[in-house]
Motif scaffolding. Structure first.
Motif, short mmCIF file in Angstrom:
data_model
loop_
_atom_site.label_atom_id
_atom_site.label_comp_id
_atom_site.label_asym_id
_atom_site.label_seq_id
_atom_site.Cartn_x
_atom_site.Cartn_y
_atom_site.Cartn_z
N PHE A 195 28.38 105.48 76.36
CA PHE A 195 27.96 106.82 76.74
C PHE A 195 29.00 107.86 76.33
O PHE A 195 28.68 108.87 75.69
N ALA A 196 30.26 107.63 76.70
CA ALA A 196 31.31 108.60 76.40
C ALA A 196 31.53 108.75 74.91
O ALA A 196 31.69 109.86 74.39
N GLY A 197 31.52 107.63 74.19
CA GLY A 197 31.74 107.68 72.74
C GLY A 197 30.63 108.40 72.02
O GLY A 197 30.88 109.20 71.11
N GLY B 233 35.60 102.28 61.85
CA GLY B 233 34.97 103.47 62.39
C GLY B 233 35.78 104.73 62.17
O GLY B 233 35.23 105.81 61.93
N VAL B 234 37.10 104.61 62.23
CA VAL B 234 37.95 105.80 62.10
C VAL B 234 37.86 106.41 60.70
O VAL B 234 38.14 107.59 60.50
N ALA C 82 35.45 107.62 64.95
CA ALA C 82 34.90 108.35 63.81
C ALA C 82 35.19 109.85 63.93
O ALA C 82 35.61 110.49 62.96
N ARG C 83 34.95 110.41 65.11
CA ARG C 83 35.24 111.83 65.28
C ARG C 83 36.74 112.09 65.20
O ARG C 83 37.17 113.08 64.59
N LEU C 84 37.53 111.20 65.79
CA LEU C 84 38.98 111.35 65.74
C LEU C 84 39.46 111.33 64.29
O LEU C 84 40.28 112.16 63.88
N GLY C 85 38.96 110.39 63.50
CA GLY C 85 39.38 110.27 62.11
C GLY C 85 38.90 111.42 61.25
O GLY C 85 39.54 111.74 60.24
N LEU D 271 33.48 102.87 70.96
CA LEU D 271 34.81 103.05 70.37
C LEU D 271 34.71 103.51 68.92
O LEU D 271 35.50 104.34 68.47
N ALA D 272 33.74 102.97 68.18
CA ALA D 272 33.58 103.36 66.78
C ALA D 272 33.22 104.83 66.65
O ALA D 272 33.72 105.54 65.76
#
Length: 300
Positions: free
Chosen positions: A284-286, A118-119, A195-198, A190-191
């Protein structure tokens, strides 16, 4: 240069009015949440086909091909068994350490691989993002689908192993479905977070594996946490037991392993509540975290 009092760097009010009247919007603008979900649903077949194509291409040049989806966690389990089970003696206190270990490795691998793929889901597809217009959540969801396909194959192998170790099917095996469903929800969140973090940090793909390795050691994948943390403060043991990876691993072991091999006849009801809570919170948060940056993906 100005013409009729309107400069080129300012939007023409008349053009903006015409655009709104005919339903035009800024290219790449983030739609409303309901509309975004609707568009995602419209792309569900694309997600499935894209995941199938990516899965097939991953091991195209390997002689064993897709078998590596199963061989990789099996070989990891074999290495962990030699080092931890035999050399370090972490198998003590576990009646069926092989089933205990392989179940933990397969379940944690599902979460770990979902995050590591995902990252890179946004940063690795910038060409596709710039060429086509589609909900960007399609990309991390594709990676989740790939890992879901892998865990489905791995579960067949896992069932063969636990049966060979004397854990025969009973009604408790039906719990495998809700456990995987809850973990899938958790992993999807988490994915999207990864993804946004990466997409913002090129270093995320480098340091994330180290975080995941530390998480694995604290999740009871390789040993009974109660034995190894016996001298730790009670709050540490409670924290390790309540964290999501440990919860999903415990539930899967409870579903597949007989009472004599697992070591307990039941799990407290709060374990299922924790599994549901972690799944809903992560999903929800992800999703919200990813959705809020929809307009930014592929622009840098």
């Amino acid at each position: 240069m100005a013409q009729d009092g309107i400069t080129r760097d300012r939007p023409d009010p008349e053009a903006a009015h015409l655009a709104a009247e005919h339903g035009l919007s800024v290219s790449g603008a983030r739609p409303g949440l309901v509309e975004y979900l609707r568009r995602l649903w419209q792309h569900r077949y694309f997600i499935g086909e894209f995941a199938r194509a990516r899965s097939s291409a991953k091991y195209t040049r390997a002689r064993l091909g897709g078998l590596w989806f199963v061989l990789t966690p099996l070989l990891n389990a074999a290495v962990y068994y030699l080092i931890f089970g035999l050399l370090l003696g972490t198998s003590r206190g576990v009646a069926d350490f092989v089933s205990f270990l392989v179940t933990g490795v397969f379940v944690f691998t599902f979460t770990r691989n979902t995050m590591t793929s995902g990252v890179k889901s946004i940063s690795g597809e910038r060409g596709l993002i710039r060429a086509l217009h589609f909900p960007r959540a399609v990309l991390p969801l594709t990676q989740v689908t790939i890992q879901l396909r892998q865990i489905a194959i791995s579960m067949v192998v896992l069932i063969v192993i636990v049966v060979a170790r004397g854990n025969y099917p009973d009604w408790g095996w039906l719990l495998v479905v809700p456990v995987l469903a809850l973990q899938l929800m958790f992993n999807t969140g988490l994915a999207m977070w990864a993804a946004r973090l990466g997409s913002k940090s090129t270093d995320a793909a480098q340091w994330l594996p180290f975080v995941l390795r530390a998480w694995m050691y604290g999740s009871g994948v390789l040993y009974l946490v109660e034995d190894r943390a016996a001298d730790a403060p009670p709050w540490v043991l409670h924290l390790l037991d309540m964290q999501p990876a440990a919860v999903y691993i415990d539930l899967m072991r409870f579903a597949l392993m007989n009472t004599e091999n697992f070591g307990t006849e039941y799990l407290p009801d709060h374990v299922w509540l924790l599994a549901l809570g972690w799944a809903l919170l992560s999903l929800f948060a992800g999703f919200v975290y990813f959705y809020r940056a929809e307009e930014e993906y592929g622009r840098d």
